[in-house]
Design a protein around this motif. Structure first.
Motif, PDB file in Angstrom:
ATOM      1  N   UNK A 155       0.806  -1.231   0.000  1.00 22.72           N
ATOM      2  CA  UNK A 155       0.000   0.000   0.000  1.00 22.72           C
ATOM      3  C   UNK A 155       0.835   1.276   0.000  1.00 22.72           C
ATOM      4  N   UNK A 156       2.135   1.168   0.238  1.00 21.67           N
ATOM      5  CA  UNK A 156       3.037   2.308   0.102  1.00 21.67           C
ATOM      6  C   UNK A 156       2.521   3.585   0.787  1.00 21.67           C
ATOM      7  N   UNK A 157       2.165   3.492   2.075  1.00 21.69           N
ATOM      8  CA  UNK A 157       1.720   4.712   2.756  1.00 21.69           C
ATOM      9  C   UNK A 157       2.870   5.709   2.875  1.00 21.69           C
ATOM     10  N   UNK A 158       2.529   6.959   3.035  1.00 20.99           N
ATOM     11  CA  UNK A 158       3.569   7.979   3.170  1.00 20.99           C
ATOM     12  C   UNK A 158       4.370   7.767   4.463  1.00 20.99           C
ATOM     13  N   UNK A 159       3.646   7.339   5.518  1.00 20.21           N
ATOM     14  CA  UNK A 159       4.297   7.122   6.811  1.00 20.21           C
ATOM     15  C   UNK A 159       3.633   5.938   7.501  1.00 20.21           C
ATOM     16  N   UNK A 160       4.257   5.458   8.597  1.00 21.03           N
ATOM     17  CA  UNK A 160       3.600   4.461   9.435  1.00 21.03           C
ATOM     18  C   UNK A 160       3.940   4.706  10.896  1.00 21.03           C
ATOM     19  N   UNK A 182      16.254  -3.026   9.110  1.00 17.83           N
ATOM     20  CA  UNK A 182      16.773  -3.422   7.802  1.00 17.83           C
ATOM     21  C   UNK A 182      15.644  -3.782   6.838  1.00 17.83           C
ATOM     22  N   UNK A 183      14.624  -4.494   7.358  1.00 15.97           N
ATOM     23  CA  UNK A 183      13.524  -4.900   6.494  1.00 15.97           C
ATOM     24  C   UNK A 183      12.709  -3.691   6.036  1.00 15.97           C
ATOM     25  N   UNK A 184      12.408  -2.786   6.966  1.00 15.87           N
ATOM     26  CA  UNK A 184      11.647  -1.594   6.588  1.00 15.87           C
ATOM     27  C   UNK A 184      12.421  -0.764   5.564  1.00 15.87           C
ATOM     28  N   UNK A 185      13.736  -0.679   5.735  1.00 11.61           N
ATOM     29  CA  UNK A 185      14.558   0.071   4.775  1.00 11.61           C
ATOM     30  C   UNK A 185      14.517  -0.596   3.403  1.00 11.61           C
ATOM     31  N   UNK A 186      14.516  -1.922   3.390  1.00 15.26           N
ATOM     32  CA  UNK A 186      14.432  -2.665   2.133  1.00 15.26           C
ATOM     33  C   UNK A 186      13.112  -2.371   1.422  1.00 15.26           C
ATOM     34  N   UNK A 187      12.044  -2.127   2.191  1.00 18.28           N
ATOM     35  CA  UNK A 187      10.742  -1.817   1.607  1.00 18.28           C
ATOM     36  C   UNK A 187      10.601  -0.341   1.256  1.00 18.28           C
ATOM     37  N   UNK A 188      11.670   0.450   1.525  1.00 16.93           N
ATOM     38  CA  UNK A 188      11.657   1.857   1.133  1.00 16.93           C
ATOM     39  C   UNK A 188      11.316   2.830   2.235  1.00 16.93           C
ATOM     40  N   UNK A 189      11.532   2.434   3.501  1.00 18.36           N
ATOM     41  CA  UNK A 189      11.169   3.280   4.628  1.00 18.36           C
ATOM     42  C   UNK A 189      12.329   3.456   5.609  1.00 18.36           C
ATOM     43  N   UNK A 190      12.525   4.693   6.015  1.00 15.96           N
ATOM     44  CA  UNK A 190      13.431   5.006   7.116  1.00 15.96           C
ATOM     45  C   UNK A 190      12.616   5.032   8.409  1.00 15.96           C
ATOM     46  N   UNK A 191      13.267   4.810   9.543  1.00 18.03           N
ATOM     47  CA  UNK A 191      12.529   4.828  10.813  1.00 18.03           C
ATOM     48  C   UNK A 191      13.271   5.609  11.883  1.00 18.03           C
ATOM     49  N   UNK A 192      12.508   6.052  12.853  1.00 16.52           N
ATOM     50  CA  UNK A 192      13.074   6.575  14.098  1.00 16.52           C
ATOM     51  C   UNK A 192      12.327   5.928  15.252  1.00 16.52           C
ATOM     52  N   UNK A 193      13.069   5.504  16.269  1.00 15.53           N
ATOM     53  CA  UNK A 193      12.489   4.781  17.406  1.00 15.53           C
ATOM     54  C   UNK A 193      12.419   5.707  18.611  1.00 15.53           C
ATOM     55  N   UNK A 194      11.239   5.829  19.193  1.00 17.74           N
ATOM     56  CA  UNK A 194      11.032   6.652  20.383  1.00 17.74           C
ATOM     57  C   UNK A 194      10.606   5.760  21.552  1.00 17.74           C
ATOM     58  N   UNK A 213       8.276   5.538  14.248  1.00 14.60           N
ATOM     59  CA  UNK A 213       7.727   6.344  13.161  1.00 14.60           C
ATOM     60  C   UNK A 213       8.529   6.028  11.908  1.00 14.60           C
ATOM     61  N   UNK A 214       7.856   5.635  10.843  1.00 14.38           N
ATOM     62  CA  UNK A 214       8.521   5.338   9.586  1.00 14.38           C
ATOM     63  C   UNK A 214       8.036   6.262   8.481  1.00 14.38           C
ATOM     64  N   UNK A 215       8.888   6.531   7.520  1.00 15.83           N
ATOM     65  CA  UNK A 215       8.507   7.398   6.406  1.00 15.83           C
ATOM     66  C   UNK A 215       9.201   6.928   5.131  1.00 15.83           C
ATOM     67  N   UNK A 216       8.556   7.183   4.008  1.00 16.29           N
ATOM     68  CA  UNK A 216       9.132   6.803   2.725  1.00 16.29           C
ATOM     69  C   UNK A 216      10.441   7.546   2.521  1.00 16.29           C
ATOM     70  N   UNK A 217      11.408   6.832   1.976  1.00 13.06           N
ATOM     71  CA  UNK A 217      12.749   7.414   1.907  1.00 13.06           C
ATOM     72  C   UNK A 217      12.932   8.430   0.777  1.00 13.06           C
ATOM     73  N   UNK A 218      11.808   8.855   0.149  1.00 15.01           N
ATOM     74  CA  UNK A 218      11.921   9.880  -0.883  1.00 15.01           C
ATOM     75  C   UNK A 218      11.670  11.292  -0.346  1.00 15.01           C
ATOM     76  N   UNK A 219      11.533  11.409   0.982  1.00 12.74           N
ATOM     77  CA  UNK A 219      11.459  12.747   1.587  1.00 12.74           C
ATOM     78  C   UNK A 219      12.058  12.687   2.984  1.00 12.74           C
TER      79      UNK A 219
END
Length: 423
Positions: A155-160, A182-194, A213-219
């Motif tokens: 579904x390629x959401x902008x964030x999760x 690593x898996x989220x990055x492979x799917x195109x998402x960067x994350x920050x852990x709080x 919080x995850x976000x697509x790596x194009x922004x």
């Protein structure tokens, strides 16, 4: 903003996002009782939005059945609650049902804003690992984040927003968290852990959790610092209890009772006590005479000496547990004069010994409604069982596993401008 809720439970995380103005696309949950709770909440929001809340009030008064309540709600809204386990053969069916909802709501796949939710936490929790013979190794719930990643890919959401227990950081010495990243990055998402504490979000409960919080790596988003949030207004747990009718063990009503007094400032500002006058699920468990004797000792120790009970200090005739070394605090009062309570967990469904009411004259454990308030659920929330009649065990389990809606609301609010900047 719209979202897909995976591993939705009773909808605590979702309800916070709805309160912040987001629109749910679907809720996916495998537990049947929780799905009825979600449908009843869908009914509440629909009837409130269409200025027909009297129908919902009739349900809380037991004037109409659950089936009759659902008869007032459009079928497509009720079918947005998907009662299937995520993973395996169910995924294709879930995807098809999500796609149906997207079509009905005129949302394309590329316009999904968010995926929210977190897999069941038992496999990551410190207590869960301690109680397991092999530390939860090989438990399939360890790998549900893989399924979560597959939905991100589809579904390629902008964030999760991914919520889980603090033990995720230490499970398998941090391997699971590293693998997730690593898996989220492979799917195109960067994350920050709080690492967050619910009481910092004005929830009157000590509840530490991980929010990813995850976000697509194009922004590159400017994320709020969730760990810096400090919203507690100096309220105390007594605010959650003092407007409720006093009960003795075994007393109360599922539907419905009148409140004992007007709400205080905290109940109003938090949204816990709404304009509805029907108080539901305020029913006290029956207790044995032995348990009630212990409860009086526990409450007296705290109220008069500010001391917690060590199980081994009980009179010998009251000590029936063979394990005297672990969980010596198994009997604990919910202290009215503290700014927050102990963590509400699903074990409350088994017994109430860890959640004793602070009023010694009531001499009982907490009701479903009191536990729901500790989690910041609004009083309009009705926790369903599988059958028409509400189940206390099912309700306690749903509440203990939930994300506090008030914490979810604050997170949803601060994420909104981030999402708006990329739409």
């Amino acid at each position: 903003m719209n979202y897909i809720d995976l591993f939705a439970g009773a909808g605590g995380l979702s309800d916070g996002f709805i309160r912040a103005g987001y629109e749910p696309i679907v809720h996916v949950e495998m537990d049947e009782a929780a799905c009825y709770t979600l449908k009843t909440r869908v009914a509440y929001h629909y009837l409130k939005a269409t200025e027909n809340i009297g129908v919902y009030r009739a349900y809380l008064r037991n004037d109409i059945t659950r089936e009759q309540l659902y008869g007032y709600i459009p079928r497509d809204l009720l079918s947005s609650v998907i009662n299937l386990p995520i993973g395996g053969e169910s995924n294709s069916k879930i995807h098809s049902l999500i796609d149906d909802q997207l079509d009905q709501k005129n949302i394309s796949k590329k316009d999904v804003d968010l995926i929210i939710g977190g897999p069941p936490c038992q496999a990551y929790s410190v207590v869960g690992r301690a109680r397991s013979e092999n530390g939860m190794k090989g438990d399939p719930r360890n790998y549900l984040y893989v399924q979560y990643a597959r939905y991100l890919e589809t579904y390629q959401p902008k964030m999760f927003v991914f919520e889980n227990v603090l033990g995720l950081k230490s499970a398998q010495k941090g391997i699971f968290l590293s693998n997730m990243e690593r898996l989220f990055e492979k799917k195109g998402y960067k994350i920050e852990v709080f690492t967050v504490e619910a009481n910092n979000f004005n929830v009157l409960q000590n509840r530490k959790r991980i929010i990813i919080i995850g976000w697509k790596d194009d922004f590159v988003p400017t994320l709020p610092d969730l760990e810096a949030v400090r919203l507690n207004q100096g309220d105390h747990v007594e605010s959650l209890l003092k407007d409720l009718p006093p009960l003795n063990a075994g007393e109360g009503k599922d539907k419905y009772m009148d409140y004992a007094r007007l709400p205080d400032k905290y109940l109003r500002s938090s949204g816990i006590r709404e304009r509805l006058r029907e108080l539901t699920q305020h029913v006290a468990r029956p207790h044995t005479q032995q348990d009630k004797e212990i409860y009086k000792i526990v409450v007296d120790k705290w109220n008069n000496h500010s001391e917690r009970l060590d199980y081994n200090s009980l009179p010998e005739k009251l000590k029936t547990h063979s394990n005297r070394d672990a969980f010596v605090d198994r009997f604990k009062v919910v202290a009215a004069n503290c700014p927050y309570s102990q963590t509400v967990v699903a074990h409350i469904a088994k017994d109430g010994h860890y959640y004793i009411h602070p009023d010694i004259t009531q001499n009982r454990s907490l009701t479903v409604r009191e536990a729901a308030r500790l989690q910041s659920f609004p009083d309009s929330y009705y926790f369903e069982g599988v059958k028409e009649k509400g189940s206390r065990t099912a309700a306690f389990k749903q509440i203990g596993n939930a994300v506090p809606p008030l914490m979810a609301y604050e997170i949803a609010k601060v994420l909104k401008p981030v999402l708006e900047s990329v739409t």
